[in-house]
Scaffold this motif. Sequence first.
Motif, PDB file in Angstrom:
ATOM      1  N   UNK A   1     -60.548  23.137 -23.758  1.00  0.00           N
ATOM      2  CA  UNK A   1     -60.375  21.870 -24.459  1.00  0.00           C
ATOM      3  C   UNK A   1     -59.088  21.169 -24.032  1.00  0.00           C
ATOM      4  N   UNK A   2     -58.025  21.935 -23.889  1.00  0.00           N
ATOM      5  CA  UNK A   2     -56.759  21.333 -23.477  1.00  0.00           C
ATOM      6  C   UNK A   2     -56.875  20.693 -22.100  1.00  0.00           C
ATOM      7  N   UNK A   3     -57.562  21.363 -21.189  1.00  0.00           N
ATOM      8  CA  UNK A   3     -57.725  20.815 -19.852  1.00  0.00           C
ATOM      9  C   UNK A   3     -58.537  19.527 -19.881  1.00  0.00           C
ATOM     10  N   UNK A   4     -59.622  19.499 -20.638  1.00  0.00           N
ATOM     11  CA  UNK A   4     -60.461  18.299 -20.704  1.00  0.00           C
ATOM     12  C   UNK A   4     -59.732  17.158 -21.398  1.00  0.00           C
TER      13      UNK A   4
ATOM     14  N   UNK B   1     -55.404  25.295 -35.749  1.00  0.00           N
ATOM     15  CA  UNK B   1     -56.288  25.087 -34.598  1.00  0.00           C
ATOM     16  C   UNK B   1     -55.944  23.799 -33.865  1.00  0.00           C
ATOM     17  N   UNK B   2     -55.666  22.729 -34.628  1.00  0.00           N
ATOM     18  CA  UNK B   2     -55.320  21.460 -33.989  1.00  0.00           C
ATOM     19  C   UNK B   2     -53.993  21.589 -33.250  1.00  0.00           C
ATOM     20  N   UNK B   3     -53.038  22.264 -33.866  1.00  0.00           N
ATOM     21  CA  UNK B   3     -51.727  22.418 -33.241  1.00  0.00           C
ATOM     22  C   UNK B   3     -51.808  23.242 -31.958  1.00  0.00           C
ATOM     23  N   UNK B   4     -52.616  24.299 -31.970  1.00  0.00           N
ATOM     24  CA  UNK B   4     -52.781  25.096 -30.763  1.00  0.00           C
ATOM     25  C   UNK B   4     -53.370  24.277 -29.629  1.00  0.00           C
ATOM     26  N   UNK B   5     -54.351  23.450 -29.950  1.00  0.00           N
ATOM     27  CA  UNK B   5     -54.961  22.628 -28.922  1.00  0.00           C
ATOM     28  C   UNK B   5     -53.964  21.599 -28.387  1.00  0.00           C
ATOM     29  N   UNK B   6     -53.206  20.974 -29.282  1.00  0.00           N
ATOM     30  CA  UNK B   6     -52.200  20.001 -28.851  1.00  0.00           C
ATOM     31  C   UNK B   6     -51.146  20.674 -27.966  1.00  0.00           C
ATOM     32  N   UNK B   7     -50.753  21.885 -28.324  1.00  0.00           N
ATOM     33  CA  UNK B   7     -49.784  22.619 -27.511  1.00  0.00           C
ATOM     34  C   UNK B   7     -50.346  22.899 -26.127  1.00  0.00           C
ATOM     35  N   UNK B   8     -51.646  23.201 -26.084  1.00  0.00           N
ATOM     36  CA  UNK B   8     -52.268  23.435 -24.787  1.00  0.00           C
ATOM     37  C   UNK B   8     -52.270  22.196 -23.926  1.00  0.00           C
ATOM     38  N   UNK B   9     -52.511  21.029 -24.526  1.00  0.00           N
ATOM     39  CA  UNK B   9     -52.479  19.773 -23.767  1.00  0.00           C
ATOM     40  C   UNK B   9     -51.059  19.509 -23.267  1.00  0.00           C
ATOM     41  N   UNK B  10     -50.064  19.675 -24.147  1.00  0.00           N
ATOM     42  CA  UNK B  10     -48.675  19.416 -23.773  1.00  0.00           C
ATOM     43  C   UNK B  10     -48.208  20.344 -22.669  1.00  0.00           C
ATOM     44  N   UNK B  11     -48.773  21.508 -22.613  1.00  0.00           N
ATOM     45  CA  UNK B  11     -48.363  22.498 -21.629  1.00  0.00           C
ATOM     46  C   UNK B  11     -48.825  22.151 -20.216  1.00  0.00           C
ATOM     47  N   UNK B  12     -49.789  21.237 -20.088  1.00  0.00           N
ATOM     48  CA  UNK B  12     -50.326  20.913 -18.767  1.00  0.00           C
ATOM     49  C   UNK B  12     -49.302  20.226 -17.879  1.00  0.00           C
TER      50      UNK B  12
END
Length: 714
Positions: A600-603, A637-648
């Motif tokens: 999800x973070x990648x997409x 769950x939302x925070x984990x996904x946002x962190x994954x996006x920020x990590x890109x």
Amino acid sequence: MPEEGPAAEPRAPADPAAGAAPSRAEALKGLRGTAADFSSVRSGRIVAEGISRAGGATINVFQGDFAVYGGFTAGGGRTAGRRPGRRPTPVRLADVEYYVEPAGFESGVDTLDTQNLVIFTGKLRSGRRSQALATVRRVLECAKLDLVVHELGDEVLGDPTWRVPHARCGLLVEDRQGRAESVDDTWLTLVAERLRDQGSFLVVATGPVRGTLATAPKRADYVVTVDLPDPMEIVRRRVLGEQPWLSPADLDDRLAGTELAELLDEREGPEFATRAANAVIGALRKDSDLAEAVARLRDPRDQVQEWLDSEPDVADIAFVFATAVLEGASYLHVADAAVALYRRIGTSKATTTPRYLRALTRQRSWIEYVEHVDGPPLVRFRHANLRPVVLALTWFEFDGAREAILAWLTAQAQHDDVEVRTRAAVAAGMLSTNDFGHGMHSYLKTWAASPSATLRLSAAWGLNVAGQVSDHADTVWAYLEQWADLVRYDANARDLPATAALALGGPLGAANPARALRVLRVLVCDGDWGFLAAAASTAHMLLEEGRVSEVLDALTDWTDPTAAEEPLAKALTMFTYAAAAQGADRPVLLLSAARFRDELAELWGRALNHMDVHEQALEGLRTWVRVADRDPTVRDDVLLMLAGVADRDHRDYDQLLHALRDWATDPDDPSAAADDFRRELSEAGELLDEPDVQPDLGDYRAVPDAGRITRTAP
């Protein structure tokens, strides 16, 4: 099998008369409303319920001959030519040894005793022959005559030259050809006088009164309508007569443990009651399971055929067929549909319409009127396996009305109410399973090629049902693949490919998501923006069916940065729609955020960094944040996904902080969750020793107790 399309031919230029393909802006403008209509969760549930209740049942239908009265004739028809006369044959009066007298039985006895002639009228399997024999037996006994009855051919009916063949006996005519229609006052008077002169008594068993007989002034002196006896009493009398060792109380106790009472309530004809009695007798003699023996009597095909053979009128046919098509819908929807069908297939000029509720509430039947405290009353069959049988037998038997029924079904399939049109689509799919080629070319493909988006959606649901409740799944897939492939060589082909896209999101696609997504890729990569809504709704429906891994893998593949620009933009737009599309109370993908965080973070990151999709991606993210405002349990769950996006990438990190700050300080709709998320991400970035280095937020995990992102130890 579907026709083979010229897949290798070059793509034909678009026909200006057919209208230009919609632009990206036009496709985006209609995406939300159109795709939401296509991917109606309620529709999916109705289709799933229809498939489940059908249980994969199909039946073999053998066409027969019967007539339906009330201004409508159907079936193969009967010849009305006269057969040669036959010799009188003796009748076994032992056949009525266990006869149960219905209410009004004495009226027939009195008529025969005074007129020497009585005509019993009733529907097929109503017990009219048995009542005729029981009546003539009673009169012969009262007249102290020998119990001798001869059966004559029905050619005597309406023949003024007929003479009584035997004196001082009983005579029976069973009219199977409708010859009684030619009976008039002259025949009634002459025959009654000749019978009286010979001291004989004639009983006639025939169908409902019509023809000349219906208008004969003296018919009331000779015609008696058959009443149905109590079917349970028929069983009791026959069983006790054959099993004298059994007491009435003991029999009642044994029958109470079976479903016999319910069966007899649904099928109250004397013929079925006699069959039931014989089944009970057989089980008692063999000392076998009585409940099982009674359960074996339930035969939906026989039950529906019995109803058709009873010569139902057009109003009855309309209501039963409308119930089969819309089973589970509200009473008013079914009644309105039945009246509409009644007006299409009937020839009566009467201005009144049937009053179905009165009939439903007056007596129990195989159709239920189910009341709900939290909604309108519903109409459905008492047993699920009746629906496909009613559909198939009615559709096959009514040759003369099929065109009118199809026009009515098409109207139901594009009804404004999703409940009506989806149930009609399910029925259309069931109908097609008995002759798939006929169903495909008579209505499913016609609907699929319709300019009406609603009708195309009904075709898509119908194809899913046809593929799931029969062995036609491979054929259905072949059609869908062929229709989708049209986009490669015919720029004017729009409706069939769009229908294929919609069908891929149903049970067929859910059962084989890899195949569905391969077909969908053709539409996304080779089609134009006009297929965006159908493709997006299909992705959403597959997610609803739990095919998250397959859909995310496909979208990740289609959105590879090296992909062509237009397919890339379409696939990313599909993702942003599917990610934000609501399920029962939250976006469907939010339920899988923890499991598929990396995908999800990648997409999300790809969508945020695509100029044409950036705004849709932000809108989708804000949808998730709004859910976190309403429901604190999803914040991790939302925070984990946002962190994954920020990590890109630092750009994604900066974009998120900026967007979260805007949402948190929005004067019209401030978001507390956005403020919390912004603070969490900011603090995580400030923990790094080297500010110019991109923060590795993938090393941060949510701590359930604190609800914060905390850096894990190296």
